[in-house]
Structures are given as C-alpha cells and as structure tokens.
Design a protein around this motif. Structure first.
Motif, PDB file in Angstrom:
ATOM      1  N   VAL A 261     109.049  64.722  83.713  1.00 31.77           N
ATOM      2  CA  VAL A 261     109.194  66.360  84.042  1.00 31.77           C
ATOM      3  C   VAL A 261     108.306  66.565  85.233  1.00 31.77           C
ATOM      4  O   VAL A 261     107.040  66.326  85.188  1.00 31.77           O
ATOM      5  CB  VAL A 261     108.472  67.283  82.895  1.00 31.77           C
ATOM      6  CG1 VAL A 261     108.672  68.631  83.511  1.00 31.77           C
ATOM      7  CG2 VAL A 261     109.461  67.141  81.748  1.00 31.77           C
ATOM      8  N   SER A 262     108.799  66.694  86.367  1.00 31.01           N
ATOM      9  CA  SER A 262     108.055  66.991  87.686  1.00 31.01           C
ATOM     10  C   SER A 262     108.103  68.656  88.036  1.00 31.01           C
ATOM     11  O   SER A 262     109.030  69.103  88.036  1.00 31.01           O
ATOM     12  CB  SER A 262     108.437  66.162  88.818  1.00 31.01           C
ATOM     13  OG  SER A 262     109.586  66.431  89.216  1.00 31.01           O
ATOM     14  N   HIS A 263     106.920  68.895  88.634  1.00 27.39           N
ATOM     15  CA  HIS A 263     107.076  70.325  89.248  1.00 27.39           C
ATOM     16  C   HIS A 263     105.683  70.489  90.220  1.00 27.39           C
ATOM     17  O   HIS A 263     104.770  69.956  89.952  1.00 27.39           O
ATOM     18  CB  HIS A 263     106.837  71.479  87.856  1.00 27.39           C
ATOM     19  CG  HIS A 263     107.476  72.440  88.139  1.00 27.39           C
ATOM     20  ND1 HIS A 263     108.227  73.185  87.034  1.00 27.39           N
ATOM     21  CD2 HIS A 263     107.381  73.465  88.920  1.00 27.39           C
ATOM     22  CE1 HIS A 263     108.612  74.351  87.234  1.00 27.39           C
ATOM     23  NE2 HIS A 263     108.254  74.609  88.551  1.00 27.39           N
ATOM     24  N   SER A 264     106.125  71.459  91.186  1.00 28.78           N
ATOM     25  CA  SER A 264     105.206  71.656  92.228  1.00 28.78           C
ATOM     26  C   SER A 264     104.291  72.972  91.744  1.00 28.78           C
ATOM     27  O   SER A 264     104.646  74.113  91.290  1.00 28.78           O
ATOM     28  CB  SER A 264     105.787  72.114  93.671  1.00 28.78           C
ATOM     29  OG  SER A 264     104.845  72.445  94.437  1.00 28.78           O
TER      30      SER A 264
ATOM     31  N   SER B 172     104.239  65.425  85.612  1.00 27.57           N
ATOM     32  CA  SER B 172     103.780  64.995  86.943  1.00 27.57           C
ATOM     33  C   SER B 172     103.687  66.418  87.906  1.00 27.57           C
ATOM     34  O   SER B 172     104.802  67.022  88.221  1.00 27.57           O
ATOM     35  CB  SER B 172     104.777  64.038  87.869  1.00 27.57           C
ATOM     36  OG  SER B 172     104.156  63.842  89.065  1.00 27.57           O
ATOM     37  N   THR B 173     102.291  66.457  88.246  1.00 24.35           N
ATOM     38  CA  THR B 173     102.227  67.978  89.023  1.00 24.35           C
ATOM     39  C   THR B 173     102.031  67.572  90.533  1.00 24.35           C
ATOM     40  O   THR B 173     101.343  66.314  90.622  1.00 24.35           O
ATOM     41  CB  THR B 173     100.989  68.886  88.596  1.00 24.35           C
ATOM     42  OG1 THR B 173     101.396  69.223  87.244  1.00 24.35           O
ATOM     43  CG2 THR B 173     100.880  70.024  89.485  1.00 24.35           C
ATOM     44  N   ASN B 174     102.709  68.094  91.395  1.00 19.64           N
ATOM     45  CA  ASN B 174     102.410  67.995  92.758  1.00 19.64           C
ATOM     46  C   ASN B 174     102.058  69.295  93.547  1.00 19.64           C
ATOM     47  O   ASN B 174     102.084  70.315  92.891  1.00 19.64           O
ATOM     48  CB  ASN B 174     103.518  67.359  93.528  1.00 19.64           C
ATOM     49  CG  ASN B 174     104.737  68.062  93.455  1.00 19.64           C
ATOM     50  OD1 ASN B 174     104.937  69.110  94.451  1.00 19.64           O
ATOM     51  ND2 ASN B 174     105.695  67.897  92.568  1.00 19.64           N
TER      52      ASN B 174
ATOM     53  N   ASN C 155     109.130  65.368  96.127  1.00 15.16           N
ATOM     54  CA  ASN C 155     108.195  64.659  95.157  1.00 15.16           C
ATOM     55  C   ASN C 155     109.320  64.237  94.087  1.00 15.16           C
ATOM     56  O   ASN C 155     108.811  63.092  93.579  1.00 15.16           O
ATOM     57  CB  ASN C 155     107.069  65.530  94.759  1.00 15.16           C
ATOM     58  CG  ASN C 155     106.120  65.792  95.788  1.00 15.16           C
ATOM     59  OD1 ASN C 155     106.450  66.767  96.615  1.00 15.16           O
ATOM     60  ND2 ASN C 155     105.009  65.050  95.769  1.00 15.16           N
ATOM     61  N   HIS C 156     109.965  65.139  93.576  1.00 13.87           N
ATOM     62  CA  HIS C 156     110.722  64.723  92.507  1.00 13.87           C
ATOM     63  C   HIS C 156     111.702  63.373  92.779  1.00 13.87           C
ATOM     64  O   HIS C 156     111.754  62.462  91.907  1.00 13.87           O
ATOM     65  CB  HIS C 156     111.692  65.844  92.080  1.00 13.87           C
ATOM     66  CG  HIS C 156     113.160  65.466  91.221  1.00 13.87           C
ATOM     67  ND1 HIS C 156     112.635  65.325  89.814  1.00 13.87           N
ATOM     68  CD2 HIS C 156     114.203  65.413  91.471  1.00 13.87           C
ATOM     69  CE1 HIS C 156     114.043  65.056  89.286  1.00 13.87           C
ATOM     70  NE2 HIS C 156     114.868  65.283  90.206  1.00 13.87           N
ATOM     71  N   ALA C 157     112.101  63.218  93.967  1.00 17.95           N
ATOM     72  CA  ALA C 157     112.976  62.043  94.419  1.00 17.95           C
ATOM     73  C   ALA C 157     112.207  60.837  94.446  1.00 17.95           C
ATOM     74  O   ALA C 157     112.639  59.823  93.940  1.00 17.95           O
ATOM     75  CB  ALA C 157     113.617  62.368  95.702  1.00 17.95           C
TER      76      ALA C 157
END
Length: 411
Positions: A342-345, A373-375, A386-388
């Motif tokens: 799970v990614s998220h800005s 994963s946080t960016n 970032n997700h890619a």
C-alpha cells in the motif's frame, strides 16, 4: 458546471498537456473527441457465456501513437470482451485489453499475469482504456511499459459500463474487483496468451485502480479462489469514500465526486433527480459522456451549487440511501489472501494519506501481510511515480518467491 460548452475541446487539450508535462514530457497527447456511437465490438451478445471470465470475442489492439505497428514485434495485444458479474449478481459483458510480451519468459515457473486496474478514465464509453489506446493516449501505458519489459502479461479491465452498455459503475467496490478478477481469467483462457489457470497472478492499480486492485485482493479468496495470487500493489487507494468530498470539492478534481455519485447511484438504482436543482440536472446529464480530460470543465466548482437544497456532497452522503451506499464501498474489511503493498503520498491532494494508512492498519488487524510505504512526492499525480517505482520491485520479489516483508509492526 460549464459556462461555455464550446470551450470543452480546449479544456481537454489543456488538461492533456498538463498530464503530459507531469508524466509524459516527450509525448504528444491528442485532444479527446466527442462521444460517438459504441463500436460493435463492445456490444454484448443476446446470451452470455455461463462462466465468469469466459471470452466472448477478441480483436487485435492497435495503438494510435504507434502507426507503424512496431509494438507488434514485441507484444501480442488484443481487445477482449468477457463475462463478469456485477454487484447485484447479474451477468454482464465487460471489455478490456490483454497484452503479452513475445519474448520467452525467463523467470521461475510460468509467465505471471497482472490484473491491471486503471485509474480514473471518466464515465463515457469513449473513455474505456481499450479504446483510448487506439484513439487517444492512455496514460497508464507509461507505467505498464516497465511491467511488460519485465516479461509480465497484463490483463487490464475497462470495468463495468466503461465501453460497454450501461453507466460505468465508478467506485463500486464489488463490480470493480470482480471485473479485474474476471479479466485475469479471460487472459488465462485466451489461446494466444500462453497463460493458464496455473499462471501466477498479481493485482495492481493506483487511485480508482488502487480501489479496484485492493477490492480484487479482498475478493480473491472467495470470488477468485482458484487464482494463484502472489500479491497486490495498491496506490492512493480511496478505501473510504467518506473522505473524498472534503478533499476534492471545489478543487481541480471536483468532477471526480460527481463521477462517483453518478456511478454508484446507477449501480444502486437510486434516482438523483430529486436531489438536484435545474443546473444540477443539466450538469448530471452532461457528465455521462465525460472523460478525465474534461476535468477543467468542472474545475473549482462547488457541489452545493447543484443540489436542490444547497447541501454539498459531504453532507449528502450522510443521508440515506447514500450513507449505506457509501458504507458498502469501504475497503479493508476482508483479509487479502496474499501480501499487499500500500503506497501513498503525504501530499496527496485527492485521496488523503490517512485513508491509505487506515487501509493498511485495517488489513494488518486482520492478519494480512502489509507493507505500507509513505512518500512525500507532491500531489496525487506525483504519487503515481513512487507507486510505479515500488511496484516493480514488489512484483519481482513476489514472483521470484522472495518472502514478503510486513510493516504492520510499526502501524
């Protein structure tokens, strides 16, 4: 919603240019055309096959930005029409795209197939990715390219009603998850793909696609229990739709709120007419053909200006039957049957970061293997990058048999 309808083609051009500037700096994006009659390929037969994922028909998929058809030397690409089941249990025809590298798979086992859930395309039939590849520029192709280079097959769904008859049920959890699972099944059954029911499977998507992929991850243990799912990568997932009106109403993305209301009320057979004023009724009719490149036509509008009593969408969805309808779309209530990324800005301006974090926490509480994963890449569009980058490494590990690393301990 649109004070000057004649400005619509120019608005599409401007938004296409904005998208190009952010994610495709060296690609020219054509302007969108007005909605046209649905091509015959997308028409369902009178009688559908009896099995979910059964292939109804296929045809070669061409790409507008590849007039010399150079892609054909590297990939087999087809449109596909297949059977799925919508939220109510009704058998429906769904369209999509299946793209398979021609190079021999050199990884362990057999070639994996990724169920690719596209991000917001719009709700008009001309917005269907399987059409956009040939008629415009499909922005998801930027991120698909890296997956294809790694040798993965891709089965991208158009979702219910996007390309095919009926309203696109935008953000309907069950419909989107089932369409994605059945798209994978269809790819495995196409003789030309070299895939089979034993092929390793992954789900991937961002934004609306994040919801589609996350829903498929939850449904795989029941609706798709025969699939060999190895993992899911879901970015900027709108897992709790209650948070969206407050984030996007009056913003560049105001149209997304109406896409969701239009799609979900169609799925739940709810008449919106009593909820809208005259301007709202006109707007509601106009958006039925809208694609993502029409965002500027509704940018920075307030939803309360279109409702009968002046209530904005944030207020409207606290009332029945909308409250129950929105609650049904909550993702995070079912344990995925494979590891998830799970990614998220933190700087997402469409889907608040807290929504993605809560999804990860909800899944962790159910015993799932989750890496959150946080960016800090600015904006919703920026978070796609970032997700890619992360999804490539994630799937290499999943399909390579590397144990997943969970971050549940720190959530």
């Amino acid at each position: 919603m649109r004070s000057h309808l004649s400005a619509r083609p120019r608005a599409r051009t401007l938004l296409a240019a904005a998208v190009a500037a952010v994610v495709v700096p060296f690609t020219t994006v054509p302007t969108a055309s007005a909605e046209e009659p649905r091509p015959a390929f997308y028409e369902a037969p009178a009688t559908l096959p009896s099995t979910n994922g059964a292939v109804i028909r296929t045809e070669k998929l061409s790409f507008l930005l590849d007039p010399a058809d150079l892609a054909a030397t590297q990939y087999d690409a087809h449109r596909v029409l297949y059977r799925s089941t919508n939220r109510t249990g009704k058998a429906i025809a769904v369209s999509g795209s299946v793209i398979v590298p021609k190079a021999k798979w050199r990884g362990p086992g057999s070639r994996p197939v990724l169920g690719y859930a596209p991000g917001t395309q719009g709700v008009g039939d001309s917005c269907a990715p399987s059409r956009v590849f040939s008629e415009l520029f499909e922005y998801e192709s930027i991120f698909m390219a890296g997956l294809l280079k790694r040798g993965y097959a891709i089965a991208m769904t158009d979702y219910e009603g996007l390309g095919t008859a009926g309203m696109h049920t935008y953000m309907d959890r069950l419909s989107q998850g089932r369409a994605l699972i059945d798209g994978v099944r269809a790819a495995q059954r196409m003789p030309s793909t070299g895939l089979s029911p034993a092929s390793p499977v992954g789900f991937v998507g961002y934004s609306q696609g994040g919801a589609g992929a996350a829903s498929a991850a939850e449904l795989a243990g029941s609706y798709g229990k025969e699939l060999k799912v190895k993992g899911t990568a879901a970015g900027a997932t709108p897992a709790d739709l209650r948070a969206l009106p407050g984030a996007i109403d009056g913003s560049l993305y105001a149209l997304f709120g109406w896409f969701a209301i239009a799609g979900l009320t169609a799925s739940y057979d709810i008449d919106m007419t009593p909820q809208l004023n005259a301007k709202g009724l006109q707007m509601y009719e106009q958006i039925k053909d809208d694609c993502v490149f029409d965002l500027f036509g509704a940018a920075f509008t307030k939803s309360g200006d279109y409702t009968a009593d002046g209530a904005d969408l944030a207020e409207l969805i606290t009332r029945e039957p909308f409250r129950s309808m929105i609650a049904d779309q909550r993702i995070g209530t079912i344990r995925p049957n494979a590891p998830v990324l799970v990614s998220h800005s933190l700087l997402d301006d469409v889907v608040p970061h807290r929504v993605g974090k809560q999804l990860a926490k909800d899944w962790c509480a159910k015993g799932a293997s989750v890496r959150f994963s946080t960016n800090a890449t600015p904006l919703h569009v920026g978070g796609m990058l970032n997700h890619a980058a992360e999804m490539y490494a994630f799937f290499e590990a999943r399909f390579g048999g590397v144990p997943a690393v969970s971050s549940c301990w720190r959530l």
